[in-house]
Every structure is written in C-alpha cells, then in structure tokens.
Scaffold this active site. Structure first.
Site, mmCIF file in Angstrom:
data_model
loop_
_atom_site.group_PDB
_atom_site.id
_atom_site.type_symbol
_atom_site.label_atom_id
_atom_site.label_comp_id
_atom_site.label_asym_id
_atom_site.label_seq_id
_atom_site.Cartn_x
_atom_site.Cartn_y
_atom_site.Cartn_z
ATOM 1 N N LEU A 15 0.836 -1.208 0.000
ATOM 2 C CA LEU A 15 0.000 0.000 0.000
ATOM 3 C C LEU A 15 0.871 1.259 0.000
ATOM 4 C CD1 LEU A 15 -2.811 -0.954 2.545
ATOM 5 C CD2 LEU A 15 -2.490 -1.645 0.147
ATOM 6 N N ARG A 22 2.479 14.693 6.430
ATOM 7 C CA ARG A 22 3.371 15.136 7.515
ATOM 8 C C ARG A 22 4.847 15.229 7.097
ATOM 9 N NH1 ARG A 22 1.600 11.146 12.106
ATOM 10 N NH2 ARG A 22 0.698 10.058 10.323
ATOM 11 N N THR A 88 -7.418 1.931 4.087
ATOM 12 C CA THR A 88 -6.562 0.797 3.760
ATOM 13 C C THR A 88 -7.365 -0.364 3.177
ATOM 14 O OG1 THR A 88 -6.763 0.181 6.095
ATOM 15 C CG2 THR A 88 -4.737 1.309 5.438
HETATM 16 C C1 UD1 Z 1 -3.050 1.790 9.829
HETATM 17 C C2 UD1 Z 1 -3.944 0.748 10.480
HETATM 18 C C3 UD1 Z 1 -3.574 0.676 11.968
HETATM 19 C C4 UD1 Z 1 -2.114 0.347 12.147
HETATM 20 C C5 UD1 Z 1 -1.242 1.331 11.368
HETATM 21 C C6 UD1 Z 1 0.190 0.901 11.382
HETATM 22 C C7 UD1 Z 1 -6.038 0.700 9.286
HETATM 23 C C8 UD1 Z 1 -7.470 1.155 9.293
HETATM 24 N N1 UD1 Z 1 -5.304 1.119 10.326
HETATM 25 O O1 UD1 Z 1 -3.260 3.020 10.438
HETATM 26 O O2 UD1 Z 1 -4.373 -0.308 12.630
HETATM 27 O O3 UD1 Z 1 -1.750 0.355 13.511
HETATM 28 O O4 UD1 Z 1 -1.667 1.405 10.008
HETATM 29 O O5 UD1 Z 1 0.984 1.888 10.806
HETATM 30 O O6 UD1 Z 1 -5.634 -0.005 8.413
HETATM 31 N N2 UD1 Z 1 -2.913 3.817 2.433
HETATM 32 C C9 UD1 Z 1 -3.406 3.660 1.154
HETATM 33 N N3 UD1 Z 1 -4.647 4.125 0.868
HETATM 34 C C10 UD1 Z 1 -5.434 4.706 1.785
HETATM 35 C C11 UD1 Z 1 -4.940 4.850 3.105
HETATM 36 C C12 UD1 Z 1 -3.678 4.390 3.404
HETATM 37 O O7 UD1 Z 1 -2.721 3.138 0.284
HETATM 38 O O8 UD1 Z 1 -6.544 5.095 1.455
HETATM 39 C C13 UD1 Z 1 -1.585 3.350 2.737
HETATM 40 C C14 UD1 Z 1 -0.661 4.480 3.139
HETATM 41 O O9 UD1 Z 1 0.006 4.994 2.006
HETATM 42 C C15 UD1 Z 1 0.282 3.812 4.108
HETATM 43 C C16 UD1 Z 1 -0.554 2.710 4.718
HETATM 44 O O10 UD1 Z 1 -1.635 2.506 3.852
HETATM 45 O O11 UD1 Z 1 1.377 3.208 3.460
HETATM 46 C C17 UD1 Z 1 -1.042 3.054 6.106
HETATM 47 O O12 UD1 Z 1 -1.754 4.253 6.041
HETATM 48 P P1 UD1 Z 1 -1.888 5.182 7.309
HETATM 49 O O13 UD1 Z 1 -2.816 6.273 6.988
HETATM 50 O O14 UD1 Z 1 -0.547 5.532 7.809
HETATM 51 O O15 UD1 Z 1 -2.551 4.154 8.327
HETATM 52 P P2 UD1 Z 1 -3.185 4.474 9.709
HETATM 53 O O16 UD1 Z 1 -4.564 4.950 9.505
HETATM 54 O O17 UD1 Z 1 -2.254 5.299 10.491
HETATM 55 CA CA CA Z 2 1.172 5.405 9.190
#
Ligand code: UD1
Ligand code: CA
Length: 502
Positions: A15, A22, A88
């Site tokens: 992903l 940030r 995600t």
């Molecule tokens: C997510 C998890 C959380 C976990 C954390 C670990 C979910 C709902 N939550 O949190 O439980 O503890 O990761 O770091 O999954 N991304 C996409 N498309 C999107 C959103 C995100 O590709 O629509 C990718 C981002 O680029 C990134 C990763 O997914 O590489 C995680 O995204 P991020 O927003 O950091 O996750 P959190 O919501 O913080």
């Molecule tokens: Ca993250």
C-alpha cells in the site's frame, strides 16, 4: 528449497496511495530515501524476498511520479490505482483487482515501512499457513501505542478478536500496548469476500482493512497474530524525524551486518553505508566514511578517514584517504589521497597512485602509474609506470569541445606541465619542467619549450628601492662581496662565475 517454494505467497500487495502530508514535501513520501534507496524500494525488496507469484503496488497520491520510479527500480511490480474511496481496506480492494489468483495466501505490507525484512515476512506466511488461518496479523508491543490500531484479544489472550483504531477506541482499549503493524497474511478468498462487506462507519469515514479481522471471525474463521520483538522493523515513516530515526537504525543494522561478516568499522557513529554497498573481509573503514550506491570495497582495503565514495569500486588492499570519488574504479593496491576528487570515469590501475589535491575525470591510469601532486587530469589515457609531475594540468577543453590526451608507458612528465589536448606523448618519452605540450612527442623524445632564463642583475635595487626585498637583496650582495674579499683570488673568481650564472 522446498520450504521456500511452499511458503511463497500468491501475491504481495504493497500500500502506497497515502498522501504523506506530515513529510511536508514536494516529493512523495515513499520516494524519500534512507540507506541509498527509496522507502518504496526497501518495501519492495522485502516483498520480493518472499518470491510472490504477483507483486502489486497500490498508488494514488502523485501516482505518475511514483509509477515512473517503480518502472525504473522495480519493473516486476504491477501498479493498481486506488479510487477516491479512502482507507486501507479500499486500497487492498483496488490492489486485488490486479491479482489474477483466486486462492492462496496474500501478504499486505506498506510502502513506508523500510526496515521490514523478507525473513519476517516468510515466517509470517509460514505461521499463517501451518495454522490454516484466514488472517494472521503481525503485531508488536510498544511503549507508546498512541495512533496505532490496538489488538483486541480474548480474556486469556489466546485468541485475536479484532483490531480497533486509536480514534475509535475506548479509554480502556487505548491502554492496550499491543499494536497492529499493518502487515498481514490473508487467505485470498476470505479477503476478497470480507472486503465486499465492510463499510465506512467509523471515526474517519474510511474503509478499514482492519475490519476484515472481525468479519472473518464472525464467519467462524481463524484469526491469529504473530508478535514481533523487533519493533523498529515494523515502524513506518510519517515525518522527517522518523525518516532520520529509521535511517540511523538501518545504518546501524547495515554496519552490524558488515562487522559480523569480518569488516572493521572503527567508528560506527560517524560511518554511513548504503544498503547495496558490498565490502569484502578484512577491509577497514576508518571514521567519517560514507559509502553510497553500488560501491564495492575489496579485501583488506583501507577507506578513510573522512572519505565519501559513490558507485565506486575499490580493489583489494587499496587505500583511499580523505577523498571523494564518484563512479570511479580504484585498482588493487592503489592509493588515493589525501584530499583528492575522483570524478566519473576515473579508472586507476593496480598499484597506481592519485596523490594529494588531484582532480581526475574520465581517465584511465595504467598499472603503477602515478599522479602524485596537485594536478587536474581529464579525458586522458596514461600508460603503465608513467609519472605525471607535480601541478600538471591536462587542458582538455578549448572552450567549445573536449579533447583527449594520450600519455604512453613509462613516461616522465615534468612538473608544472600543461598538456594541451588533443596531444600524444609516446612511450618512454619525457618533458622538462614547465613545458606546455602542444605538439605530439614521439616515443623516447624529450619535449621542452620553457623559455630560457635571463637574469637582470640589480633589478630589485633599482626598481623596488625602499622595499624589504631591496634591503634583503642589498644585504646578501654585500655579504657576498665581503666573503669574496676574504678568499684567495682563484676561489673568488670561481664564485663570481657561479653568481653570474644564477
Ligand atoms: C493503519 C492501520 C492501523 C495500524 C497502522 C500501522 C487501518 C485502518 N489502520 O493506520 O491499525 O496500527 O496502520 O501503521 O488499516 N494507504 C493507502 N490508501 C489509503 C490509506 C492508506 O494506500 O486510502 C496506505 C498508506 O500509504 C500507508 C498505509 O496505507 O502506506 C497506512 O496508512 P496510514 O494512513 O498511515 O494508516 P493508519 O490509519 O495510520
Ligand atoms: Ca502510518
């Protein structure tokens, strides 16, 4: 070998669609680098280490820029585009559209988690498959779980019930210190099915991949967790502070790997080595060294102190002291520095020397040949055993075009020469000090063109009267006159003659 084959997953979905706000950067987050590679290439290297049948990267933010980077550095990966539905869960759903397989194990990882290693992923797949689980999540216990999804377990801790996001968690759930790393092994069919049944009814209005766990469990499937002790390995980069922290940790691990393999690193605190650098046994890395890109260091070579090499090959037992090199080759037993600058295309032969304050570019220097002091050498070929005198300049550029200089074998170029390219100096030839070589010199010839010297007696006394130079000259001349008066006539005549010649 069989084990590796049985645990190879059907697919890995990485992903990388998030905006990475940030970072406050014009560069997409996953293209920021540590250890000489982008975060994304680190993530893909770990993914590839599991030999997946299919490798998919989900993009959205700065899609074209990231896709171009993938085409250049990881062409085996397929791009999947995430649409405007956030989360995600949606990201994985979009990724799955590019996956041909109908069943098997699919790994999900993040493009911004650079320290993850293939062994950990393989262990995750192994644990997942041997337990026959529908979902296995990689978790860690951390000191400060703020912001992470928390792992919800049954009373006795033996079963994983689900994951609750920080923003959706109750106070008591927030006190849980076991967090979701965001890395999972899924049964592909279960994943496809469950993703079709999750919504966006949560604090962030997103499709949460984490909801797949409770859906699978509600269906009576087995949901498991593998806890890793190595918290740094599952840590993601969200801002530049974390980028530096994980960069330092990666470097620490890289140095440790080299030291365990027999490389001496005198001062790990001031030594930076990129992930792709190779170093042979018994090489010594002195303080203040940076080795970048595809640099290769041979056995027993000594690098540093204070040396930066990028994409440079250093032969066995060579020495490079306080210098900077880029796309250069330094032969076995050769020596470089201190204070030299080797630019692209420098090829120093075995036992050759590039000494102090020398700049080189696009030059091949033969075996045992030397450019010892204060020179610029560009666009040239120098034969074996040749010596280039101090302060010699290869004038390769006429203001419009660059030209080549060829210096043969066992040539002695005098000090302070200018070799005006294009020009050739034959094997075994020599030049006098201060020669400006504009014409070819045949093999074995001496080339000289320095203007013959004329001394204008008493010039300083007449033209620089009143200066310290005049006072010094006058004192010296008077002293000579006095000593001439005290010596026998014959000796005095001799000395006078010598004085005339000076
Ligand atoms: C997510 C998890 C959380 C976990 C954390 C670990 C979910 C709902 N939550 O949190 O439980 O503890 O990761 O770091 O999954 N991304 C996409 N498309 C999107 C959103 C995100 O590709 O629509 C990718 C981002 O680029 C990134 C990763 O997914 O590489 C995680 O995204 P991020 O927003 O950091 O996750 P959190 O919501 O913080
Ligand atoms: Ca993250």
């Amino acid at each position: 070998m069989d084990t590796v084959e049985t645990i190879a997953p059907a697919a890995v979905i990485v992903l990388a669609a998030g905006a990475g706000t940030r970072m406050r950067s014009r560069t997409p987050k996953v293209l920021h680098e540590i250890g000489g590679r982008s975060l994304l290439v680190h993530a893909l290297t770990a993914a590839e280490g599991t030999s997946p049948a299919e490798l998919v990267v989900v993009l959205r933010h700065e899609r074209d820029r990231v896709a171009a980077h993938l085409a250049e550095h990881a062409s085996e990966a397929t791009v999947a585009d995430q649409d405007e539905i956030p989360g995600t869960g949606r990201a994985v759903q979009c990724g799955l559209e590019q996956v041909a397989a109908a069943d098997g194990t699919v790994l999900v990882t993040y493009g911004d988690v650079p320290l993850l290693d293939p062994a950990t992923l393989r262990e995750l797949v192994g644990a997942h498959e041997s337990a026959g689980a529908a979902v296995t999540v990689l978790t860690a216990r951390v000191e400060d779980p703020t912001g992470y999804g928390r792992i919800l377990r049954s009373e006795d801790g033996s079963e994983v019930l689900g994951i609750v996001e920080h923003k959706d968690a109750s106070d008591s759930q927030r006190s849980i210190d076991e967090i979701n790393s965001g890395i999972y092994a899924f049964d592909l069919a279960v994943l496809r099915d469950a993703l079709g049944r999750i919504g966006t009814d949560n604090a962030q209005g997103e499709m949460y991949l984490t909801d797949v766990l409770s859906v699978a469990r509600a269906d009576g499937r087995s949901v498991r967790a593998v806890v890793t002790e190595d918290v740094m390995m599952v840590e993601g980069v969200n801002d530049r502070v974390q980028l530096a922290q994980l960069g330092a940790e990666m470097n620490r691990r890289t140095l440790e790997r080299h030291m365990r393999a027999g490389v001496t690193v005198v001062d790990p605190a001031t030594t930076w080595i990129d992930a792709d650098v190779t170093i042979a046994q018994d090489a010594v890395i002195l303080p203040g060294v940076q080795l970048h890109g595809a640099t290769e260091i041979g056995e027993e070579a000594v690098i540093g102190p204070d040396t930066t090499l990028r994409d440079t090959e250093v032969g066995a037992a060579a020495e490079v002291v306080r210098s900077h090199a880029l796309l250069a080759v330094i032969g076995e037993g050769a020596s470089v520095g201190p204070f030299s600058y080797l630019r692209a295309g420098t090829d120093l032969g075995a036992t050759g020397k590039i000494g102090g304050f020398v700049e080189t570019k696009n030059v091949s220097i033969g075996e045992g040949a030397k450019v010892p002091h204060l020179s610029y050498v560009g666009d040239a070929e120098i034969g074996e055993g040749t010596n280039i005198g101090a302060a010699t300049i290869f004038a390769n550029y006429d203001g419009v075009d660059k030209h080549r200089t060829t210096v043969g074998r066992h040539v002695r170029v005098g000090s302070d020469n200018v070799l005006v390219a294009p020009v050739t100096i034959g094997d075994g030839a020599a030049t006098g000090a201060g020669t400006t070589v504009r014409k070819d010199i045949p093999p074995g010839a001496l080339g000289v063109n320095a203007v013959s010297q004329r001394n204008v007696e008493g010039w300083t006394l007449r033209r620089r009267a009143g200066t310290a130079a005049e006072v010094a000259a006058r004192a010296a001349l008077e002293a000579e006159d006095r000593s001439a008066a005290q010596t026998p006539a014959a000796t005095a005549a001799e000395e006078h003659k010598e004085h005339e010649q000076r």
